[in-house]
Design an enzyme around this catalytic site. Structure first.
Site, PDB file in Angstrom:
ATOM      1  CB  SER A  65      -0.981   0.008   1.183  1.00 48.98           C
ATOM      2  OG  SER A  65      -0.302  -0.096   2.417  1.00 48.98           O
ATOM      3  CG  HIS A  90      -7.401  -0.716 -15.472  1.00 44.93           C
ATOM      4  ND1 HIS A  90      -6.860  -1.781 -14.787  1.00 44.93           N
ATOM      5  CD2 HIS A  90      -7.543  -1.123 -16.761  1.00 44.93           C
ATOM      6  CE1 HIS A  90      -6.663  -2.791 -15.632  1.00 44.93           C
ATOM      7  NE2 HIS A  90      -7.066  -2.415 -16.832  1.00 44.93           N
ATOM      8  NE  ARG A 185      -6.808  -4.107 -19.142  1.00 45.84           N
ATOM      9  CZ  ARG A 185      -7.989  -4.396 -19.644  1.00 45.84           C
ATOM     10  NH1 ARG A 185      -8.087  -5.224 -20.684  1.00 45.84           N
ATOM     11  NH2 ARG A 185      -9.096  -3.909 -19.120  1.00 45.84           N
TER      12      ARG A 185
END
Length: 244
Positions: A65, A90, A185
């Site tokens: 994070s 996204h 992707r």
């Protein structure tokens, strides 16, 4: 009405990205106040190699994070509306996209899929259709303007534009969102156009912040196995042994 090619440029990124991520990670485990450490990070007293090693070791533990504190902003052109529709799914990102309401598409640029470009008769039909659509757009815009729509004619005429229509977009993602974006992707299962764009973005990220992005990319490259099922794997990596 030319065919457009992909172009990805870095507009901006968070200054001192490695030191900022290091400081954010250290604050989680450090009793002191990292603001007091900050001048030492910027001066090089705490070596960048040490910062990179610490960041990589914590990331390997699954704690990611703090990388959200750093972001990259890209300008992208030469992608289709079909590609941008995938991109904006996204959601942990910011987007500013060229508007078909305000930008005249009378000479619409478009994206030509490689599979169509390789077949002469397919390419001929595709390019003829692009010219036909562009002509229909101009005709509709003129009819609408003549019937009182004025400057708003664009927003109704655009309904005939194809998914192949070229668009331009500015996208900003934090590093955690980028890592997730690349994991999906850059995979061979991703559609070719967004995969090309993701790989261009990844190359920039690797150059600017290798400590974080050196091993980024398709999930299989990091895991050492394909997380897909036997039906969808490309075969580049072995499937995960679920019985292990």
């Amino acid at each position: 009405m030319p065919q457009k090619k992909l172009r990805v440029e870095l507009l901006a990124m968070t200054p001192e990205p490695l030191s900022l991520i290091y400081a954010a990670f250290r604050q989680c485990y450090h009793a002191g106040f990292v603001a007091d450490m900050w001048p030492r990070l910027l001066s090089g007293e705490i070596e960048r190699e040490k910062q990179a090693d610490f960041v990589q070791s914590v990331l390997e533990s699954g704690h990611d994070s703090p990388v959200e504190h750093v972001s990259f902003s890209f300008a992208v052109e030469g992608i289709s509306r079909a590609c941008s529709h995938q991109l904006v799914r996204h959601r942990i990102a910011s987007y500013s996209q060229q508007s078909q309401r305000y930008v005249d598409e009378s000479d619409m640029d478009y994206i030509l899929p490689p599979a169509i470009a390789r077949i002469p008769e397919a390419r001929e039909r595709f390019e003829a259709l692009m010219a036909e659509i562009s002509g229909a757009y101009r005709e509709l815009k003129g009819i609408l303007a003549a019937n009182g729509r004025g400057a708003k004619a664009n927003e109704d005429a655009r309904f005939v534009l194809p998914q192949a229509a070229e668009t331009k977009i500015v996208v900003t993602m934090n590093c955690r969102a980028l890592l997730h974006f690349f994991s999906l992707r850059c995979c061979s299962r991703a559609q070719w156009e967004i995969r090309d764009m993701a790989q261009a973005m990844l190359a920039i990220c690797r150059d600017r912040l290798p400590a974080l992005f050196a091993t980024a990319g398709a999930r299989c490259e990091r895991l050492g196995y394909c997380p897909e099922s036997a039906r969808f794997t490309c075969g580049r990596y072995p499937l995960r042994d679920n019985g292990a």
